[in-house]
Design an enzyme around this catalytic site. Structure first.
Site, PDB file in Angstrom:
ATOM      1  N   CYS A  92       0.738  -1.338  -0.007  1.00 44.83           N
ATOM      2  CA  CYS A  92      -0.029   0.038   0.089  1.00 44.83           C
ATOM      3  C   CYS A  92       0.846   1.384  -0.023  1.00 44.83           C
ATOM      4  CB  CYS A  92      -0.863   0.075   1.252  1.00 44.83           C
ATOM      5  SG  CYS A  92      -1.741   1.400   1.462  1.00 44.83           S
ATOM      6  N   GLU A 131      -5.316  -8.432  -1.821  1.00 46.79           N
ATOM      7  CA  GLU A 131      -5.380  -8.494  -0.414  1.00 46.79           C
ATOM      8  C   GLU A 131      -4.217  -7.418   0.282  1.00 46.79           C
ATOM      9  OE1 GLU A 131      -2.957  -9.476   3.480  1.00 46.79           O
ATOM     10  OE2 GLU A 131      -2.331  -9.310   1.285  1.00 46.79           O
ATOM     11  N   ARG A 175      -5.668 -11.337  12.714  1.00 47.88           N
ATOM     12  CA  ARG A 175      -4.918 -10.681  11.576  1.00 47.88           C
ATOM     13  C   ARG A 175      -6.139 -10.343  10.859  1.00 47.88           C
ATOM     14  NH1 ARG A 175       0.148 -11.064  10.073  1.00 47.88           N
ATOM     15  NH2 ARG A 175       0.640 -10.707   8.158  1.00 47.88           N
ATOM     16  N   ARG A 177      -7.676  -8.497   7.528  1.00 45.80           N
ATOM     17  CA  ARG A 177      -7.165  -8.171   6.265  1.00 45.80           C
ATOM     18  C   ARG A 177      -8.317  -7.456   5.404  1.00 45.80           C
ATOM     19  NH1 ARG A 177      -3.165  -7.799   8.405  1.00 45.80           N
ATOM     20  NH2 ARG A 177      -1.054  -8.143   7.831  1.00 45.80           N
TER      21      ARG A 177
END
Length: 333
Positions: A92, A131, A175, A177
């Protein structure tokens, strides 16, 4: 003729299609192949991969028998074979905010997302799955995520997105995502539901751990003193920005660039390489090439394999149903 996609006849046809015609994918920003593993487990076939990090590429080769191609910015679309699904756990980067003078079409220039956009435009696959970290949805007050979705839609894709948590897919790791899926045709697609069969820390922690993983007594005592509550062992603690230590019966998200003592088992030791891989749902025979630091970096940059597999199964099911629908239309049914 009305087509019931849940009739026995259609289900049998779907099974035959999965057996006869494998759905292919490409693995961009491949890392150590976590996304590939998930889609292979669901029945997909990888026909191309790309990863610029040489150490991650070595690990990829050790497990898949092929070196991924290098920097995607230097790979022409014509060098990529035809495929059905584009997969990418892309980095990102901040998106530039460009005014009317430059035009909306230039908003992704200079970012790695632009490479995904370029390949989707040139190769026109049936679907994609991207993702990224959950915070992508909030980056730059949501502007970054909005630009991504609009650009994907402008390529003619029906786009779906949802934040999923590895804890809901059988792993003792929190986690979260953002998963973005797109299809060239409108399909019957839903993100997977949480599963009930879940592993615990006891299931993934090793016994007889080498003493090299244990921290100094001073570190152990400091963590223990600052721990906000006591819970039964085994647990894993991490230190937040304020210095507080909170134990959980699961791991916080593995991080590639975290300090050596970011996560400690029972405030006593670091995770082993095998334990880190298990927290991400990798196979028991998966091999990491390189040092402990490289393992932490590579596994921390990867994905929860069972979560990806669950998404992959829903995507492949949707694509197979679409292909069945199209075959009936071609026959005039």
């Amino acid at each position: 003729m009305t087509i019931d996609l849940f009739s026995n006849t259609i289900l049998e046809q779907r099974k035959k299609q999965i057996l006869i015609q494998k759905i292919t994918f490409i693995d961009l920003f491949a890392g150590i192949g976590g996304i590939r593993l998930g889609f292979e487990k669901a029945g997909g076939v990888c026909v191309f991969s790309s990863e610029w990090d040489k150490e991650a590429a070595r690990t990829y080769f050790a497990n898949f028998g092929e070196y991924p191609k290098g920097d995607i910015t230097k790979i022409l679309s014509s060098e990529i074979p035809s495929f059905d699904i584009l997969l990418a756990g892309f980095p990102c980067q901040p998106f530039s905010i460009i005014g009317d003078k430059e035009g909306f079409k230039h908003e992704t220039q200079g970012t790695l997302f632009f490479e995904i956009e370029r390949i989707l435009k040139d190769k026109n696959p049936k679907a994609f799955m991207l993702e990224n970290v959950r915070n992508l949805t909030a980056h730059n007050q949501g502007h970054t995520f909005k630009v991504i979705i609009l650009h994907l839609q402008s390529l003619g894709y029906f786009v779906y997105s949802k934040v999923l948590n590895a804890l809901d897919f059988g792993l003792p790791q929190k986690r979260e995502r953002i998963i973005i899926c797109g299809f060239k045709e409108k399909v019957n697609f839903d993100f997977p539901l949480p599963i009930h069969d879940k592993k615990t820390l006891k299931d993934i922690l090793e016994s007889n751990v080498d003493k090299k993983y244990y921290v100094k007594d001073s570190i152990k005592q400091s963590r223990q003193k600052r721990m906000k509550k006591n819970i039964a062992k085994p647990y894993i603690t991490h230190e937040n920005v304020g210095g507080s230590i909170t134990p959980h019966h699961y791991s916080c998200a593995l991080r590639a660039g975290a300090s050596a003592n970011y996560l400690l088992v029972n405030n006593e030791r670091r995770l082993t390489e095998k334990e880190m891989l298990r927290l991400q749902g990798f196979p028991e025979d998966y091999k990491i090439i390189g040092s402990y630091t490289q393992c932490k970096h590579q596994v921390g940059n990867s994905v929860p394999v069972p979560l990806i597999e669950a998404v992959a199964r829903e995507m492949l099911k949707a694509l197979c149903e679409m292909q069945i629908q199209n075959s009936f239309k071609e026959k005039g049914c």
